[in-house]
Design an enzyme around this catalytic site. Structure first.
Site: not given
Length: 303
Positions: A262, A63, A141, A67-68
């Site tokens: 994570h 997504h 999410h 941070d991803h």
């Protein structure tokens, strides 16, 4: 010898710490290299871990939270800088196409290696990917997020003693594997079933049915465990899992080994999270930056 291992480039969640870089993971699967969720600093972590741009064949973004994915511009530019000759396919939620476009062209650079874009849409996506099938399922999410699953097809393991007993040798062995029969000898007579290996990557999500299905019967489950039990209400509110919930997913799905990652910056020590998970699923480890985790050996063939 095939190489199947999971290389941890970063284990932080929203904010990095002195010990934890932002997300970033590479799954080595024989000749494939699947880079998951490259957060900030991924290029440098790759250097520390001995991962080259040439190792990457696929990029899987769950997504578009920073941070991803904020390491994606550097990774894509590095593919061109290093003149990676093979195609690299990028998978990401279709709803985030505009974010992918912005990250792809965040700065000026000479693009010599153009990624093949494969946007994901729908609740469940099956993608034939050479030696395995790549599956993606939509998770729970605040922004659209997908988890990934790698599934190797079942095969058969040749037994040398049975080959010898049936007088099969040399080039005939390969022919038997390709064609299934040579003369009166069948592949089943000289081999036993070989279950394919499975891997799942479940990031930012509340507990949901899709997370369990991604983890179903996998050899290795990598799962977010952002929070401890004491912060379970907060975890649900912001669309995340506790370590205990990650373990419950692994247990319900029949996974063989669980890797927690994570971690929120609020936990300098993730030992308590690991303890909470192991109360539910004993075969659990907590990932640390630059860990290399071998995919467990194949399950024994059913008798």
């Amino acid at each position: 010898m095939s190489t199947r291992e999971f290389v941890v480039l970063g284990t932080a969640s929203q904010a990095p710490t002195r010990q934890r870089n932002h997300n970033g993971y590479l799954l080595r699967w024989d000749g494939e290299g699947l880079l998951f969720d490259p957060g900030e600093g991924t290029q440098r972590q790759m250097l520390h871990a001995g991962v080259a741009a040439h190792d990457i064949t696929r990029i899987c973004v769950t997504h578009f939270h920073g941070d991803h994915c904020l390491g994606l511009p550097g990774v894509l530019q590095r593919l061109s800088l290093d003149r990676v000759p093979h195609p690299v396919t990028a998978y990401f939620p279709a709803s985030g196409q505009h974010w992918f476009d912005r990250l792809h062209h965040a700065t000026a650079f000479h693009e010599a290696a153009v990624p093949i874009e494969h946007p994901l849409a729908g609740e469940h996506v099956h993608i034939p990917a050479g030696p395995f099938t790549l599956e993606a399922r939509r998770l729970s999410h605040p922004v659209e997020s997908y988890g990934y699953r790698v599934v190797e097809p079942d095969g058969r393991r040749i037994l040398p003693e049975r080959l010898a007993a049936h007088g099969v040798a040399g080039p005939d062995v390969g022919r038997l594997q390709r064609e299934g029969r040579i003369g009166g000898v069948t592949l089943e007579q000289v081999s036993v079933p070989r279950p394919g290996q499975k891997f799942a990557f479940v990031m930012d999500t509340r507990r949901c049915a899709a997370a369990v299905e991604l983890a179903r019967d996998v050899d290795l489950l990598v799962c977010e465990s952002t929070f401890a039990d004491a912060d379970a209400e907060l975890a649900y509110e912001v669309g995340h899992l506790t370590a205990r919930e990650a373990a419950a997913i692994a247990a319900e799905a029949g996974a063989r080994q669980l890797v927690l990652t994570h971690f929120s910056q609020r936990y300098p020590d993730v030992g308590p999270l690991l303890d909470q998970a192991r109360e539910v699923f004993p075969d659990t480890v907590a990932a640390h930056d630059l860990d290399r985790i071998t995919i467990p050996r194949r399950r024994p063939a059913p008798e």
